[in-house]
Enzyme design. Structure first.
Site, PDB file in Angstrom:
ATOM      1  N   LYS A  81       0.847  -1.199   0.000  1.00 24.87           N
ATOM      2  CA  LYS A  81       0.000   0.000   0.000  1.00 24.87           C
ATOM      3  C   LYS A  81       0.877   1.241   0.000  1.00 24.87           C
ATOM      4  O   LYS A  81       1.959   1.234   0.596  1.00 24.87           O
ATOM      5  CB  LYS A  81      -0.872   0.028   1.265  1.00 24.87           C
ATOM      6  CG  LYS A  81      -2.101   0.890   1.131  1.00 24.87           C
ATOM      7  CD  LYS A  81      -3.180   0.108   0.431  1.00 24.87           C
ATOM      8  CE  LYS A  81      -4.465   0.860   0.289  1.00 24.87           C
ATOM      9  NZ  LYS A  81      -5.516  -0.003  -0.286  1.00 24.87           N
ATOM     10  N   GLY A 179     -22.225   5.393   2.167  1.00 23.59           N
ATOM     11  CA  GLY A 179     -21.214   5.881   1.224  1.00 23.59           C
ATOM     12  C   GLY A 179     -21.513   5.404  -0.185  1.00 23.59           C
ATOM     13  O   GLY A 179     -21.443   4.213  -0.477  1.00 23.59           O
ATOM     14  N   GLY A 181     -19.921   6.391  -3.125  1.00 25.98           N
ATOM     15  CA  GLY A 181     -18.869   6.825  -4.043  1.00 25.98           C
ATOM     16  C   GLY A 181     -18.716   5.770  -5.123  1.00 25.98           C
ATOM     17  O   GLY A 181     -19.693   5.140  -5.554  1.00 25.98           O
ATOM     18  N   VAL A 183     -17.606   2.592  -5.307  1.00 25.39           N
ATOM     19  CA  VAL A 183     -18.133   1.238  -5.076  1.00 25.39           C
ATOM     20  C   VAL A 183     -19.610   1.281  -4.666  1.00 25.39           C
ATOM     21  O   VAL A 183     -20.437   0.537  -5.204  1.00 25.39           O
ATOM     22  CB  VAL A 183     -17.325   0.501  -3.986  1.00 25.39           C
ATOM     23  CG1 VAL A 183     -17.881  -0.894  -3.753  1.00 25.39           C
ATOM     24  CG2 VAL A 183     -15.851   0.412  -4.373  1.00 25.39           C
TER      25      VAL A 183
HETATM   26  P1  NAI Z   1     -14.958   6.762  -2.715  1.00 25.49           P
HETATM   27  O1  NAI Z   1     -14.083   7.788  -2.089  1.00 25.49           O
HETATM   28  O2  NAI Z   1     -15.250   6.808  -4.173  1.00 25.49           O
HETATM   29  O3  NAI Z   1     -16.385   6.733  -1.971  1.00 25.49           O
HETATM   30  C1  NAI Z   1     -16.545   6.834  -0.591  1.00 25.49           C
HETATM   31  C2  NAI Z   1     -17.844   7.607  -0.349  1.00 25.49           C
HETATM   32  O4  NAI Z   1     -18.136   7.575   1.043  1.00 25.49           O
HETATM   33  C3  NAI Z   1     -17.753   9.072  -0.769  1.00 25.49           C
HETATM   34  O5  NAI Z   1     -18.874   9.406  -1.573  1.00 25.49           O
HETATM   35  C4  NAI Z   1     -17.779   9.818   0.590  1.00 25.49           C
HETATM   36  O6  NAI Z   1     -18.414  11.109   0.492  1.00 25.49           O
HETATM   37  C5  NAI Z   1     -18.581   8.867   1.439  1.00 25.49           C
HETATM   38  N1  NAI Z   1     -18.386   8.979   2.885  1.00 25.49           N
HETATM   39  C6  NAI Z   1     -17.236   9.206   3.573  1.00 25.49           C
HETATM   40  N2  NAI Z   1     -17.474   9.182   4.899  1.00 25.49           N
HETATM   41  C7  NAI Z   1     -18.796   8.913   5.055  1.00 25.49           C
HETATM   42  C8  NAI Z   1     -19.644   8.737   6.181  1.00 25.49           C
HETATM   43  N3  NAI Z   1     -19.193   8.855   7.433  1.00 25.49           N
HETATM   44  N4  NAI Z   1     -20.959   8.493   5.980  1.00 25.49           N
HETATM   45  C9  NAI Z   1     -21.453   8.375   4.717  1.00 25.49           C
HETATM   46  N5  NAI Z   1     -20.687   8.537   3.607  1.00 25.49           N
HETATM   47  C10 NAI Z   1     -19.385   8.787   3.775  1.00 25.49           C
HETATM   48  O7  NAI Z   1     -14.315   5.355  -2.302  1.00 25.49           O
HETATM   49  P2  NAI Z   1     -14.596   3.937  -2.972  1.00 25.49           P
HETATM   50  O8  NAI Z   1     -13.569   3.666  -3.989  1.00 25.49           O
HETATM   51  O9  NAI Z   1     -16.033   3.823  -3.308  1.00 25.49           O
HETATM   52  O10 NAI Z   1     -14.262   2.976  -1.739  1.00 25.49           O
HETATM   53  C11 NAI Z   1     -15.170   2.837  -0.653  1.00 25.49           C
HETATM   54  C12 NAI Z   1     -14.546   1.932   0.399  1.00 25.49           C
HETATM   55  O11 NAI Z   1     -14.291   0.654  -0.184  1.00 25.49           O
HETATM   56  C13 NAI Z   1     -13.206   2.426   0.956  1.00 25.49           C
HETATM   57  O12 NAI Z   1     -13.101   2.042   2.307  1.00 25.49           O
HETATM   58  C14 NAI Z   1     -12.186   1.656   0.136  1.00 25.49           C
HETATM   59  O13 NAI Z   1     -10.969   1.484   0.837  1.00 25.49           O
HETATM   60  C15 NAI Z   1     -12.901   0.332  -0.050  1.00 25.49           C
HETATM   61  N6  NAI Z   1     -12.475  -0.411  -1.214  1.00 25.49           N
HETATM   62  C16 NAI Z   1     -12.573   0.133  -2.451  1.00 25.49           C
HETATM   63  C17 NAI Z   1     -12.188  -0.584  -3.575  1.00 25.49           C
HETATM   64  C18 NAI Z   1     -12.334  -0.030  -4.947  1.00 25.49           C
HETATM   65  O14 NAI Z   1     -12.259  -0.824  -5.911  1.00 25.49           O
HETATM   66  N7  NAI Z   1     -12.551   1.258  -5.119  1.00 25.49           N
HETATM   67  C19 NAI Z   1     -11.630  -1.944  -3.449  1.00 25.49           C
HETATM   68  C20 NAI Z   1     -11.639  -2.462  -2.090  1.00 25.49           C
HETATM   69  C21 NAI Z   1     -12.025  -1.696  -1.029  1.00 25.49           C
END
Ligand code: NAI
Length: 349
Positions: A81, A179, A181, A183
């Site tokens: 990482k 959340g 975002g 995913v």
């Molecule tokens: P992202 O940054 O695109 O989406 C995260 C979303 O959560 C954002 O829209 C943000 O505004 C929202 N958020 C943050 N804190 C919040 C809260 N307290 N309450 C409600 N919403 C909140 O990230 P992504 O890529 O969607 O990843 C999401 C999670 O999945 C992360 O923990 C990441 O490490 C994990 N992950 C992602 C992968 C990927 O392929 N992108 C793969 C494996 C794990």
């Protein structure tokens, strides 16, 4: 560029580099946990950290989790990482190009991908100076977040089946996604297509409203979502959403989402088990993205849907072993993953 060995706080990492390059503004850590099963795969995270120690702790914890994730997914890969400390004066493209130089210097020992806070443009800048990074613009690779969401859905299906929430009754099954975002939004699309009832929340209220309208989901506040009356809670925001203080307040029967380190500690996973809440270990069900990356870059596969579907079987298997032993599925997943990457599995998988 200074990339020097960093102190490792006693964890079993193979290599940890402290990144400190005043010329480019790059500050952070690159941690390689294990290459026992193959090159260390792991995303680049950009975040504001209060202290350097916090950034190092995150890099160590996340890279270790990647080793467990790749081992459990039976990939020919290990875990790593990169954590970049975000600061006001940084010029993003310069910082990411400098990081590419460091990654190139590792000559394939570490292969990078996206993580929280990093955009497609940032990865393109990394690609300017190294070969060892995923190309998110490649149509052949496909959308990583979408692959992750598909994997989470396979894990969730396994939980629903295991809990006896049968397919034909799924219309009434309520899923709360924290959340929406990369995913979370893709997961919402899948859940809508599958006819499940959807509730969502995001700290970005504009985003929440947009996704809510698009997928017919009820939007609730970020405070409400974790304690909402639902069958499945899918944490897809940042880690640590499920901690020991919050567990008594949960109403969900199942916790299954993408967020890395969803449950604050293994003891918190035990507490979920004692409350009778089924927990699908995060790194088991959120492996879809890394499975796609490994399939594409290490195995040359054009399509990964069959590999992703195996998350269903793995989840079912781990839930069954956990039931037999009356312990948290997190304990079983850890044991299988550890056995694999240490080269001596104690639990038949
Ligand atoms: P992202 O940054 O695109 O989406 C995260 C979303 O959560 C954002 O829209 C943000 O505004 C929202 N958020 C943050 N804190 C919040 C809260 N307290 N309450 C409600 N919403 C909140 O990230 P992504 O890529 O969607 O990843 C999401 C999670 O999945 C992360 O923990 C990441 O490490 C994990 N992950 C992602 C992968 C990927 O392929 N992108 C793969 C494996 C794990």
């Amino acid at each position: 560029m200074t990339a020097t060995p960093a102190k490792q706080n006693g964890l079993e990492h193979e290599q940890v580099l402290r990144l400190d390059d005043p010329a480019s503004g790059l500050r952070g850590f690159l941690a390689i946990h294990s290459t026992a099963l193959g090159p260390a795969l792991g995303g680049i995270r950009l975040s504001r950290y209060a202290t350097e120690a916090d950034a190092l702790a995150d890099a160590l914890k996340l890279s270790r989790a990647m080793t467990y994730k790749t081992a459990l997914a039976e990939l020919p890969a290990g875990g790593g990482k990169t954590v970049i400390i975000e600061h006001k004066a940084m010029q993003r493209s310069t910082v990411f190009e400098a990081l590419g130089d460091v990654i190139e210097g590792l000559a394939g020992k570490y292969f990078a991908g996206p993580d929280v806070g990093v955009t497609t443009a940032d990865l393109a800048a990394v690609r300017g100076t190294t070969r060892y990074v995923a190309d998110e613009t490649s149509t052949e690779l496909g959308n990583i977040a979408e692959h992750t969401a598909i994997g989470v859905w396979h894990g969730m299906r396994a939980c629903l089946d295991f809990a006896g929430l049968r397919r034909e009754t799924r219309k009434a099954i309520r899923v709360a996604v924290q959340g929406v975002g990369g995913v979370g939004k893709c997961l919402a699309a899948i859940l809508k297509r599958e006819g499940l009832e959807l509730m969502i929340a995001d700290v970005d209220s504009v985003r929440a409203e947009l996704v809510g309208r698009e997928y017919g989901a009820r939007v609730v506040s970020p405070d409400e979502i974790l304690v909402s009356d639902c069958d499945v809670l899918a944490p897809c925001a940042l880690g640590g959403a499920i901690n020991r203080e919050r567990i008594p307040t949960l109403q969900a029967r199942i916790v299954c989402g993408s967020a890395n380190n969803t449950v604050e500690s293994i003891e918190a996973a035990d507490a979920l088990h004692r409350r009778g809440i089924l927990y699908a270990p995060d790194y088991l069900v959120n492996a879809g993205g890394v499975i796609r990356g490994a399939d594409f870059y290490l195995r040359g596969c054009r399509d990964s849907h069959a590999s992703l579907a195996r998350i269903y079987d793995r989840t079912k298997h781990i839930l069954e072993l956990a039931r037999e032993r009356d312990c948290s599925p997190a304990r079983v997943a850890d044991e299988i993953a550890e056995g694999r990457w240490r080269g001596a599995s104690r639990v038949p998988a």
